[in-house]
Design a protein around this motif. Sequence first.
Motif, PDB file in Angstrom:
ATOM      1  N   GLU A  12     152.063 -36.753   2.433  1.00  0.00           N
ATOM      2  CA  GLU A  12     152.431 -36.781   3.856  1.00  0.00           C
ATOM      3  C   GLU A  12     153.784 -37.442   4.049  1.00  0.00           C
ATOM      4  N   ARG A  13     154.073 -38.461   3.221  1.00  0.00           N
ATOM      5  CA  ARG A  13     155.326 -39.186   3.327  1.00  0.00           C
ATOM      6  C   ARG A  13     155.872 -39.405   1.920  1.00  0.00           C
ATOM      7  N   ASP A  17     161.572 -41.433   3.373  1.00  0.00           N
ATOM      8  CA  ASP A  17     160.679 -42.084   4.332  1.00  0.00           C
ATOM      9  C   ASP A  17     160.397 -43.502   3.856  1.00  0.00           C
ATOM     10  N   ALA A  22     154.862 -43.857   1.208  1.00  0.00           N
ATOM     11  CA  ALA A  22     155.937 -43.049   0.644  1.00  0.00           C
ATOM     12  C   ALA A  22     156.324 -43.536  -0.752  1.00  0.00           C
ATOM     13  N   THR A  45     158.126 -33.126   6.363  1.00  0.00           N
ATOM     14  CA  THR A  45     159.218 -33.852   7.003  1.00  0.00           C
ATOM     15  C   THR A  45     159.421 -33.337   8.420  1.00  0.00           C
ATOM     16  N   ARG A  73     160.484 -30.027   0.191  1.00  0.00           N
ATOM     17  CA  ARG A  73     160.265 -30.573   1.530  1.00  0.00           C
ATOM     18  C   ARG A  73     159.962 -29.426   2.494  1.00  0.00           C
ATOM     19  N   ARG A 250     157.416 -49.169  13.837  1.00  0.00           N
ATOM     20  CA  ARG A 250     157.048 -47.773  14.126  1.00  0.00           C
ATOM     21  C   ARG A 250     157.345 -47.484  15.599  1.00  0.00           C
TER      22      ARG A 250
END
Length: 396
Positions: A12-13, A17, A22, A45, A73, A250
Amino acid sequence: MAGSPRVLLLAERFPPDIGGLARSGARTAGALARLGARVEVLAWTRTAAPGALSTLDDAGEVTPLARGVTLHRLGLFGSSDLSMQHTLDVLGYLHSRRRYDLVWGHYLSPPGFLAVVFAASVGIASTVSARGNDVDQHMFPPGDFARLLWTLQRADVLTAASADLGRKMSMLLGKDGRVEVIPNAVDTEMFSPGPAEVSLRARLGIAPDEAVLGFSGELRHKKGLPFLLAALSEVRRTRPACLLVIGEVRPRDAEHLVAFRAEHPEDGARILVSGALETPESIAAHLRLCDVYLQPSLWEGMPNALLEAMSCGLPVIASDAGGIPEAVDHQRNGFIVSKALLNHLGQACLDVLSLSSEHRAAIGAAARRRILERFQSEAEAEVLRRVLTRAVPRVG
């Protein structure tokens, strides 16, 4: 192992990131490559056009953790259902060209679910890796318990970042899930004790008499954002102090920070946010500025940032969430505050800051010893080799 399996890690990351998820994905991909696997990563992404696929032949160009890994990606659509359906199409396209032996879902949902679905559809092996609060998050509404359980039941090999996560996965399965615990590996040469850079301290605007409370990663609610802010205020009532966020806040949690600064302008002015840092060396340099490192997580797997702070010889104060107690022994190599009592974090900071410098140094030295003993690349590689052997034993 008989041969060199082709492995696709779905993430997912992934760097650039920020955050532990990540970085752990990059570290896992790189470690698999060093074991001889031919590793590719498919990472989502939001910086690319929806549905756009790009390929970088060597992910070492974006992170040294994943040298020799091919990075794909894929731009996300606005809705998750469209993104997931399109991802399955892209997986099919990549597999037709590469012929993977194993699909690895790095985080249980959505990467883990999609990895298992795709692997089953084309008849290859799958493994999923629980990394943080992915088990807890999907056990309860609005999480999808049925999808979580299906993923755990159908994956060929289960892995987790901590023994705590492994126990939860086995509990949900109702049996011993033979979960492989992959210890997070820390670069102990990079993250090592050392003097604070006076020029960096001045550049960040840290006053000479201020105690530095540190946090590293992407600051958000699950990492204890409200408790960090409350602790800063409590410490500042007794002595000068600042909160150094080594990373970013975030975006959807930034409003909490704005409200705090409006209500407590003097305390809010002493929240210093570094922004995303490009290199591990820079992260380590910022960690060395800290007098105490804080990890008041509400949910957790095994936080990389905490381990890196311990490797730098810092006294740490952490909650007992997830696998943290597997790294931190209270009053021996750090300090634990129950996640049900995190309103006491400020007092815990004051207690640690009041210890003699010799006592704090001894705690920090014990923290580094724990990392050297349990969280080295050799331990990670041993488990990864076992996972590959279990998942694809006859590749050759």
